[in-house]
Enzyme design. Structure first.
Site, PDB file in Angstrom:
ATOM      1  N   ASP A  40      64.773  62.220  27.967  1.00  0.00           N
ATOM      2  CA  ASP A  40      64.467  62.140  29.406  1.00  0.00           C
ATOM      3  C   ASP A  40      65.635  61.454  30.105  1.00  0.00           C
ATOM      4  OD1 ASP A  40      61.478  62.412  30.967  1.00  0.00           O
ATOM      5  OD2 ASP A  40      63.042  61.283  32.042  1.00  0.00           O
ATOM      6  N   ASP A  66      70.357  63.894  30.400  1.00  0.00           N
ATOM      7  CA  ASP A  66      70.226  64.715  31.608  1.00  0.00           C
ATOM      8  C   ASP A  66      70.411  66.165  31.166  1.00  0.00           C
ATOM      9  OD1 ASP A  66      70.620  66.209  33.890  1.00  0.00           O
ATOM     10  OD2 ASP A  66      71.994  64.773  34.833  1.00  0.00           O
ATOM     11  N   VAL A  67      69.355  66.949  31.249  1.00  0.00           N
ATOM     12  CA  VAL A  67      69.421  68.311  30.695  1.00  0.00           C
ATOM     13  C   VAL A  67      70.401  69.222  31.444  1.00  0.00           C
ATOM     14  CG1 VAL A  67      67.109  68.288  29.669  1.00  0.00           C
ATOM     15  CG2 VAL A  67      67.420  69.167  32.018  1.00  0.00           C
ATOM     16  N   ASN A  93      60.964  71.226  28.699  1.00  0.00           N
ATOM     17  CA  ASN A  93      60.007  71.015  29.782  1.00  0.00           C
ATOM     18  C   ASN A  93      60.615  70.372  31.029  1.00  0.00           C
ATOM     19  OD1 ASN A  93      57.134  69.983  30.785  1.00  0.00           O
ATOM     20  ND2 ASN A  93      58.403  68.151  30.500  1.00  0.00           N
ATOM     21  N   TYR A 159      63.038  77.415  43.526  1.00  0.00           N
ATOM     22  CA  TYR A 159      62.255  76.953  42.358  1.00  0.00           C
ATOM     23  C   TYR A 159      61.712  78.148  41.589  1.00  0.00           C
ATOM     24  CZ  TYR A 159      58.488  74.612  39.726  1.00  0.00           C
ATOM     25  OH  TYR A 159      57.666  74.159  38.727  1.00  0.00           O
ATOM     26  N   LYS A 163      62.107  79.579  37.575  1.00  0.00           N
ATOM     27  CA  LYS A 163      60.995  79.780  36.648  1.00  0.00           C
ATOM     28  C   LYS A 163      60.905  81.240  36.196  1.00  0.00           C
ATOM     29  CE  LYS A 163      59.740  75.475  36.466  1.00  0.00           C
ATOM     30  NZ  LYS A 163      59.943  74.707  35.225  1.00  0.00           N
ATOM     31  N   THR A 194      49.829  65.965  37.587  1.00  0.00           N
ATOM     32  CA  THR A 194      50.887  65.139  36.981  1.00  0.00           C
ATOM     33  C   THR A 194      51.548  64.346  38.110  1.00  0.00           C
ATOM     34  OG1 THR A 194      52.659  66.713  37.370  1.00  0.00           O
ATOM     35  CG2 THR A 194      51.408  67.000  35.322  1.00  0.00           C
TER      36      THR A 194
HETATM   37  N1  LIG Z   1      52.802  69.898  37.653  1.00  0.00           N
HETATM   38  C1  LIG Z   1      52.660  71.197  37.910  1.00  0.00           C
HETATM   39  O1  LIG Z   1      51.728  71.624  38.612  1.00  0.00           O
HETATM   40  C2  LIG Z   1      53.622  72.193  37.307  1.00  0.00           C
HETATM   41  C3  LIG Z   1      53.254  73.532  37.344  1.00  0.00           C
HETATM   42  C4  LIG Z   1      54.073  74.464  36.738  1.00  0.00           C
HETATM   43  C5  LIG Z   1      55.235  74.077  36.118  1.00  0.00           C
HETATM   44  N2  LIG Z   1      55.584  72.758  36.122  1.00  0.00           N
HETATM   45  C6  LIG Z   1      56.800  72.392  35.404  1.00  0.00           C
HETATM   46  O2  LIG Z   1      56.430  71.577  34.315  1.00  0.00           O
HETATM   47  C7  LIG Z   1      57.511  70.711  33.968  1.00  0.00           C
HETATM   48  C8  LIG Z   1      57.017  69.283  33.877  1.00  0.00           C
HETATM   49  O3  LIG Z   1      56.438  68.960  35.127  1.00  0.00           O
HETATM   50  P1  LIG Z   1      55.508  67.680  35.361  1.00  0.00           P
HETATM   51  O4  LIG Z   1      54.540  68.100  36.403  1.00  0.00           O
HETATM   52  O5  LIG Z   1      55.033  67.140  34.072  1.00  0.00           O
HETATM   53  O6  LIG Z   1      56.586  66.735  36.071  1.00  0.00           O
HETATM   54  P2  LIG Z   1      56.876  65.155  36.059  1.00  0.00           P
HETATM   55  O7  LIG Z   1      57.682  64.921  37.283  1.00  0.00           O
HETATM   56  O8  LIG Z   1      55.625  64.401  35.839  1.00  0.00           O
HETATM   57  O9  LIG Z   1      57.798  64.985  34.759  1.00  0.00           O
HETATM   58  C9  LIG Z   1      59.083  65.535  34.709  1.00  0.00           C
HETATM   59  C10 LIG Z   1      59.920  64.744  33.723  1.00  0.00           C
HETATM   60  O10 LIG Z   1      61.217  65.348  33.666  1.00  0.00           O
HETATM   61  C11 LIG Z   1      62.195  64.316  33.739  1.00  0.00           C
HETATM   62  N3  LIG Z   1      63.439  64.872  34.279  1.00  0.00           N
HETATM   63  C12 LIG Z   1      63.702  65.227  35.563  1.00  0.00           C
HETATM   64  N4  LIG Z   1      64.978  65.643  35.661  1.00  0.00           N
HETATM   65  C13 LIG Z   1      65.511  65.565  34.433  1.00  0.00           C
HETATM   66  C14 LIG Z   1      66.797  65.857  33.898  1.00  0.00           C
HETATM   67  N5  LIG Z   1      67.797  66.303  34.682  1.00  0.00           N
HETATM   68  N6  LIG Z   1      67.006  65.671  32.571  1.00  0.00           N
HETATM   69  C15 LIG Z   1      66.005  65.195  31.772  1.00  0.00           C
HETATM   70  N7  LIG Z   1      64.792  64.872  32.224  1.00  0.00           N
HETATM   71  C16 LIG Z   1      64.539  65.062  33.542  1.00  0.00           C
HETATM   72  C17 LIG Z   1      61.587  63.248  34.640  1.00  0.00           C
HETATM   73  O11 LIG Z   1      62.204  61.972  34.445  1.00  0.00           O
HETATM   74  C18 LIG Z   1      60.141  63.278  34.168  1.00  0.00           C
HETATM   75  O12 LIG Z   1      59.934  62.426  33.059  1.00  0.00           O
HETATM   76  C19 LIG Z   1      58.599  70.973  35.002  1.00  0.00           C
HETATM   77  O13 LIG Z   1      59.543  71.883  34.487  1.00  0.00           O
HETATM   78  C20 LIG Z   1      57.822  71.602  36.160  1.00  0.00           C
HETATM   79  O14 LIG Z   1      58.654  72.421  36.943  1.00  0.00           O
HETATM   80  C21 LIG Z   1      54.808  71.805  36.724  1.00  0.00           C
END
Ligand SMILES: NC(=O)c1ccc[n+]([C@@H]2O[C@H](COP(=O)([O-])OP(=O)(O)OC[C@H]3O[C@@H](n4cnc5c(N)ncnc54)[C@H](O)[C@@H]3O)[C@@H](O)[C@H]2O)c1
Length: 255
Positions: A40, A66-67, A93, A159, A163, A194
């Site tokens: 992370d 940082d991904v 993720n 966005y 995806k 989340t």
């Molecule tokens: N929450 C939703 O409704 C939802 C729906 C569909 C898809 N998603 C996708 O699911 C994934 C996780 O989402 P979430 O809701 O758990 O989000 P979140 O914000 O709770 O967690 C995201 C995590 O990614 C980390 N992160 C951000 N940028 C980063 C980087 N450059 N390098 C490494 N780590 C990084 C953050 O520090 C955090 O720990 C994301 O890809 C998001 O687009 C979320």
């Protein structure tokens, strides 16, 4: 939840692992017996999360990464293999949600930022995981797409482009690796409760009640429900499943 998976002796790598779905999945892998590397960008949170897991008796490793930086991703994956000896499963993720923007006003900087994290980050993660899985001749990768990989949404073009791109990466790589022992799938979460969704609600970008009403199941999903789908896709139960973009969205994309 009643996880029935036994990943004892296996190694998992999860990005964006200190919050939301990444955290729930890393924890579920650990509880199913896997050694887990949590990558992370947020050093404090990932370090604290790993301490919680190791205090509970699990094998876990914190990686600050940082991904969007390929060198950092390569180093994190290599460090995982150095620490735990192999790499069996990965959940790519990490992602961000930029603010909604009229397509005519979207800045190139915002477009590039979301592509670099949500799409290039998954490309880099998968690339470096495959270096190891190719040598092993085995592995399972799950990439995080979204309902935004399957449908459009006004104000969210950049966005949703990331995806949709994740699904293209997933399907092509799955075809390439199907006969080489590595399965590659995507999960498409619906609206999941989340911190990302909390932040959108706090900024007035999302109405929870309206979002819940838009799902056939009538509520938002939980991070644990996504973790369960990821674990299944990584498990022997999904041994004939590859190249799939699996909606876990309470029925949203069935409409
Ligand atoms: N929450 C939703 O409704 C939802 C729906 C569909 C898809 N998603 C996708 O699911 C994934 C996780 O989402 P979430 O809701 O758990 O989000 P979140 O914000 O709770 O967690 C995201 C995590 O990614 C980390 N992160 C951000 N940028 C980063 C980087 N450059 N390098 C490494 N780590 C990084 C953050 O520090 C955090 O720990 C994301 O890809 C998001 O687009 C979320």
């Amino acid at each position: 939840m009643n996880p029935t998976y036994d990943f004892t002796g296996q190694v998992a790598f999860v990005t964006g692992a200190s919050s939301g779905m990444g955290l729930a999945t890393a924890r579920a892998f650990a509880e199913a017996g896997a050694a887990v590397a949590l990558a992370d960008i947020d050093e404090n949170t990932v370090t604290a999360t790993v301490k919680d897991l190791t205090d509970a008796g699990h094998r876990a490793l914190a990686l600050v990464c940082d991904v969007s930086d390929e060198d950092q991703v390569a180093a994190a994956v290599d460090r995982t293999v150095e620490a735990f000896g192999r790499l069996d499963m990965a959940y790519n993720n990490a992602g961000i949600m930029p603010p909604p923007t009229d397509a005519a006003d979207e800045s190139a900087e915002q477009f590039d930022r979301v592509q670099n994290i949500n799409l290039r980050g998954i490309w880099a993660s998968m690339k470096h995981e495959l270096r190891h899985m190719r040598d092993q001749g085995s592995g399972a990768i799950v990439n995080c797409s979204s309902l935004g990989g399957l449908v459009g949404n006004p104000g969210r073009a950049a966005y949703h482009a990331t995806k949709h791109g994740v699904i293209g990466l997933t399907k092509s790589a799955a075809l390439e690796y199907g006969s080489r022992g590595v399965r590659i799938n995507a999960v498409c979460p619906g609206t999941i409760a989340t911190p990302m969704v909390d932040a959108m609600a706090a900024k007035g970008e999302l109405d929870r009640d309206q979002a819940a009403a838009g799902q056939a199941i009538g509520r938002l999903g939980t991070a644990e429900e996504i973790a369960q789908a990821v674990l299944w896709l990584c498990s022997p139960g999904a041994s004939y499943v590859t190249g799939v973009a699996l909606p876990v969205d309470g029925g949203y994309t069935a409409q």
